[in-house]
Design a protein around this motif. Structure first.
Motif, mmCIF file in Angstrom:
data_model
loop_
_atom_site.group_PDB
_atom_site.id
_atom_site.type_symbol
_atom_site.label_atom_id
_atom_site.label_comp_id
_atom_site.label_asym_id
_atom_site.label_seq_id
_atom_site.Cartn_x
_atom_site.Cartn_y
_atom_site.Cartn_z
ATOM 1 N N PHE A 60 0.804 -1.229 0.000
ATOM 2 C CA PHE A 60 0.000 0.000 0.000
ATOM 3 C C PHE A 60 0.838 1.281 0.000
ATOM 4 O O PHE A 60 0.287 2.367 -0.093
ATOM 5 N N GLY A 61 2.154 1.176 0.122
ATOM 6 C CA GLY A 61 2.998 2.351 0.061
ATOM 7 C C GLY A 61 3.151 3.070 1.379
ATOM 8 O O GLY A 61 2.465 2.770 2.358
ATOM 9 N N VAL A 62 4.052 4.049 1.396
ATOM 10 C CA VAL A 62 4.339 4.796 2.620
ATOM 11 C C VAL A 62 3.544 6.093 2.687
ATOM 12 O O VAL A 62 3.643 6.835 3.673
ATOM 13 N N GLY A 63 2.783 6.392 1.646
ATOM 14 C CA GLY A 63 1.948 7.589 1.651
ATOM 15 C C GLY A 63 2.505 8.704 0.787
ATOM 16 O O GLY A 63 3.725 8.817 0.615
ATOM 17 N N LEU A 64 1.602 9.517 0.261
ATOM 18 C CA LEU A 64 1.984 10.621 -0.614
ATOM 19 C C LEU A 64 2.916 11.587 0.110
ATOM 20 O O LEU A 64 2.612 12.056 1.210
ATOM 21 N N GLY A 65 4.062 11.869 -0.518
ATOM 22 C CA GLY A 65 5.016 12.809 0.038
ATOM 23 C C GLY A 65 6.025 12.207 1.001
ATOM 24 O O GLY A 65 6.923 12.898 1.478
ATOM 25 N N ASN A 66 5.899 10.904 1.293
ATOM 26 C CA ASN A 66 6.758 10.276 2.292
ATOM 27 C C ASN A 66 7.875 9.422 1.697
ATOM 28 O O ASN A 66 8.494 8.629 2.406
ATOM 29 N N SER A 67 8.125 9.566 0.420
ATOM 30 C CA SER A 67 9.195 8.794 -0.211
ATOM 31 C C SER A 67 10.561 9.195 0.354
ATOM 32 O O SER A 67 10.840 10.378 0.544
ATOM 33 N N ILE A 68 11.378 8.194 0.610
ATOM 34 C CA ILE A 68 12.743 8.449 1.084
ATOM 35 C C ILE A 68 13.696 8.585 -0.088
ATOM 36 O O ILE A 68 14.601 9.423 -0.087
ATOM 37 N N ILE A 69 13.478 7.769 -1.085
ATOM 38 C CA ILE A 69 14.422 7.658 -2.188
ATOM 39 C C ILE A 69 14.526 8.946 -3.013
ATOM 40 O O ILE A 69 15.545 9.206 -3.651
ATOM 41 N N LYS A 70 13.478 9.771 -2.994
ATOM 42 C CA LYS A 70 13.511 11.001 -3.800
ATOM 43 C C LYS A 70 14.335 12.104 -3.147
ATOM 44 O O LYS A 70 14.612 13.127 -3.763
ATOM 45 N N GLU A 71 14.753 11.882 -1.891
ATOM 46 C CA GLU A 71 15.505 12.903 -1.174
ATOM 47 C C GLU A 71 16.996 12.841 -1.523
ATOM 48 O O GLU A 71 17.872 12.758 -0.665
ATOM 49 N N GLY A 72 17.291 12.874 -2.816
ATOM 50 C CA GLY A 72 18.674 12.915 -3.267
ATOM 51 C C GLY A 72 19.301 11.569 -3.551
ATOM 52 O O GLY A 72 20.463 11.491 -3.957
ATOM 53 N N PHE A 73 18.554 10.469 -3.342
ATOM 54 C CA PHE A 73 19.116 9.141 -3.574
ATOM 55 C C PHE A 73 18.946 8.674 -5.019
ATOM 56 O O PHE A 73 19.559 7.693 -5.428
ATOM 57 N N LEU A 74 18.088 9.343 -5.743
ATOM 58 C CA LEU A 74 17.828 8.956 -7.125
ATOM 59 C C LEU A 74 17.818 10.203 -8.002
ATOM 60 O O LEU A 74 16.949 11.066 -7.832
ATOM 61 N N PRO A 75 18.751 10.316 -8.942
ATOM 62 C CA PRO A 75 18.690 11.442 -9.886
ATOM 63 C C PRO A 75 17.571 11.220 -10.890
ATOM 64 O O PRO A 75 17.118 10.091 -11.094
ATOM 65 N N GLU A 76 17.125 12.279 -11.515
ATOM 66 C CA GLU A 76 16.092 12.201 -12.551
ATOM 67 C C GLU A 76 14.787 11.600 -12.030
ATOM 68 O O GLU A 76 14.079 10.901 -12.759
ATOM 69 N N VAL A 77 14.465 11.851 -10.752
ATOM 70 C CA VAL A 77 13.244 11.262 -10.196
ATOM 71 C C VAL A 77 11.990 11.826 -10.847
ATOM 72 O O VAL A 77 10.924 11.206 -10.798
ATOM 73 N N HIS A 78 12.106 13.004 -11.444
ATOM 74 C CA HIS A 78 10.933 13.625 -12.059
ATOM 75 C C HIS A 78 10.840 13.308 -13.548
ATOM 76 O O HIS A 78 9.882 13.698 -14.201
ATOM 77 N N THR A 79 11.830 12.596 -14.082
ATOM 78 C CA THR A 79 11.827 12.276 -15.516
ATOM 79 C C THR A 79 11.814 10.763 -15.723
ATOM 80 O O THR A 79 10.772 10.138 -15.750
ATOM 81 N N ASP A 80 13.013 10.176 -15.863
ATOM 82 C CA ASP A 80 13.115 8.760 -16.214
ATOM 83 C C ASP A 80 12.703 7.823 -15.080
ATOM 84 O O ASP A 80 12.254 6.699 -15.330
ATOM 85 N N PHE A 81 12.877 8.259 -13.830
ATOM 86 C CA PHE A 81 12.677 7.355 -12.696
ATOM 87 C C PHE A 81 11.578 7.835 -11.748
ATOM 88 O O PHE A 81 11.714 7.740 -10.533
ATOM 89 N N ILE A 82 10.486 8.298 -12.330
ATOM 90 C CA ILE A 82 9.360 8.709 -11.489
ATOM 91 C C ILE A 82 8.577 7.500 -10.990
ATOM 92 O O ILE A 82 7.935 7.544 -9.941
#
Length: 368
Positions: free
Chosen positions: A236-258
C-alpha cells in the motif's frame, strides 16, 4: 442532425484527463525536493510542466479539428520534413549532446526524434494501405519502405538516441507484422540492425558500459535504488510525500525514474492502477482502430496507441532491471515538454480518427 454516436471518445477522454491530472500531482510530488534545492522553488518543475501541458492541449485541439485527409495525402512530405529538422539539428548544434534538439534563439523547442517517430508511424500507415496486397513483395519493400525507415532510424540513432531508435523499431515492426508481413522477412534486416547496433555501442563508451553492466547483471545505482524504493513501498505504500528515495538518492526522479517514487508512496496497488490506466487506453485505442473506415486510419491509430503503451512498458522494464537503462519517459507522468507535446498531437489524431469513424458510421446508417 448532430452525431451523438461518439462511443469511444468519452472513455478515452476520461482516461487522458485522469492521466494528466494524476501525472501532474505525482510529478509535483516527485520533483519538489529537487526544485527547491536547485531553484529555490517547490513548484519550479510543475509550473513548467503545466505550461507545456497547456501547449499540448492546444496542439491536441488543433489535431482533433484538423482536416484528416491532409495527413494521409502528405505522409511522405511530413517524413521528409522530419528528416530536414533532424539534419538541421546535426549541422546547427556543435555540441553532440544537443543534437537531439531543435534549438531556436538558444531555446530548446522540441526533441527532433519525437517528430521523426510520429512521421515514420504516419508513413508506415500510408505504406501499409497503399501496398496492402503486396506487403510481402520484396521489391516493393526495398523500394517503397526500407529506405525511408533506414534513413529515419539512422538519423535518430546517431544523434545519439539509441533508446528511441529501439522503441520506434519495435513500433514499426509490430505494425508490419500485424499488417501481414512474414516474420521470416525480418531475419536479414534484424541481423543487419544488430550488427549496426553493435558497432554503434562499441563506439559510444557510455552506452557500451551501460549495456555490458546489464548483460553481466551489474545494475547501476539508479536501478538498485529504484528497486529498493519499490520494495520499501510494499503493498500500500508509505503515503503521498513520504518517499525516502527522492531525497537525493535517485537522480532524474521527475523524468526517467518517477515510477519508483510512485511505487514507494502508493505501493504495489498504485503501480497496478497505473497499469490499468495504460491498458485501458490501449484497449480503447484498439477499438477505435478496429472501427476505422480505412486501413490508413486503422494502422495510424494502432501505431500511436502502442507507442504510448510501449513507452510505459519499456520504462517499467528498465526501472526494475529487465532492460538496460534507456531514458525513455512515462507518457503524461515524466517531466519533459517534447514528449508531452507529441503525445498530445498523437492523441489528437487518434480522437480525430474516432470522430471521423463515428461521422462515417452515422452517415452510413442514416443513408440506409
Amino acid at each position: 442532425m448532430k452525431n451523438k454516436n461518439h462511443i469511444y471518445e468519452k472513455p478515452v477522454t476520461y482516461i487522458i484527463i485522469a492521466m494528466m491530472f494524476i501525472g501532474s500531482v505525482l510529478l509535483y510530488n516527485a520533483s519538489s525536493t529537487l526544485a527547491v534545492n536547485k531553484f529555490n522553488s517547490y513548484s519550479f518543475f510543475i509550473n513548467k510542466h503545466l505550461i507545456r501541458l497547456l501547449i499540448g492541449i492546444i496542439a491536441f485541439t488543433v489535431m482533433y479539428n484538423f482536416k484528416y485527409s491532409f495527413i494521409k495525402n502528405n505522409s511522405k512530405k511530413i517524413l521528409f520534413l522530419s528528416w530536414a529538422v533532424m539534419i538541421a539539428a546535426y549541422f546547427f548544434n556543435d555540441d553532440t549532446s544537443t543534437r537531439r534538439w531543435l534549438i531556436i534563439n538558444g531555446k530548446n523547442i522540441f526533441t527532433t526524434s519525437d517528430l521523426g517517430k510520429l512521421s515514420i508511424i504516419i508513413y508506415t500507415a500510408y505504406f501499409i494501405e497503399t501496398y496492402k496486397n503486396q506487403i510481402n513483395n520484396v521489391k516493393i519493400l526495398l523500394k517503397e519502405f526500407i529506405p525511408y525507415f533506414v534513413v529515419t532510424i539512422s538519423l535518430i540513432l546517431f544523434q545519439p538516441d539509441l533508446s528511441t531508435s529501439f522503441a520506434v523499431t519495435a513500433i514499426i515492426i509490430s505494425l508490419l507484422i500485424i499488417s501481414g508481413l512474414k516474420i521470416s522477412y525480418l531475419l536479414l534486416p534484424s541481423i543487419i540492425f544488430f550488427l549496426g547496433l553493435s558497432i554503434k555501442l562499441i563506439n559510444t563508451p557510455y552506452q557500451y558500459q551501460r549495456f555490458t553492466n546489464w548483460i553481466n547483471g551489474s545494475n547501476n545505482i539508479q536501478t538498485e535504488n529504484a528497486t529498493n524504493a519499490l520494495g520499501n513501498g510494499g503493498l500500500f505504500g508509505v503515503g503521498l510525500g513520504n518517499s525516502i528515495i527522492k531525497e537525493g538518492f535517485l537522480p532524474e526522479v521527475h523524468t526517467d525514474f518517477i515510477l519508483p517514487i510512485i511505487g514507494e508512496e502508493f505501493g504495489f496497488i498504485g503501480i497496478v492502477i497505473l497499469f490499468i490506466l495504460f491498458l485501458s487506453f490501449y484497449l480503447y485505442g484498439v477499438k477505435i482502430c478496429k472501427s476505422s473506415p480505412d486501413i490508413f486510419s486503422s494502422m495510424l491509430c494502432l501505431g500511436l496507441t502502442i507507442n504510448i503503451l510501449f513507452y510505459f512498458l519499456i520504462n517499467a522494464s528498465y526501472v526494475i532491471g529487465l532492460f538496460p537503462t534507456t531514458g525513455l519517459p512515462i507518457p503524461f507522468f515524466s517531466y519533459g515538454g517534447s514528449h508531452t507535446l507529441f503525445n498530445m498531437i498523437g492523441l489528437g489524431i487518434i480522437m480525430n480518427i474516432s470522430k471521423y469513424t463515428n461521422v462515417y458510421k452515422y452517415k452510413y446508417i442514416n443513408n440506409g
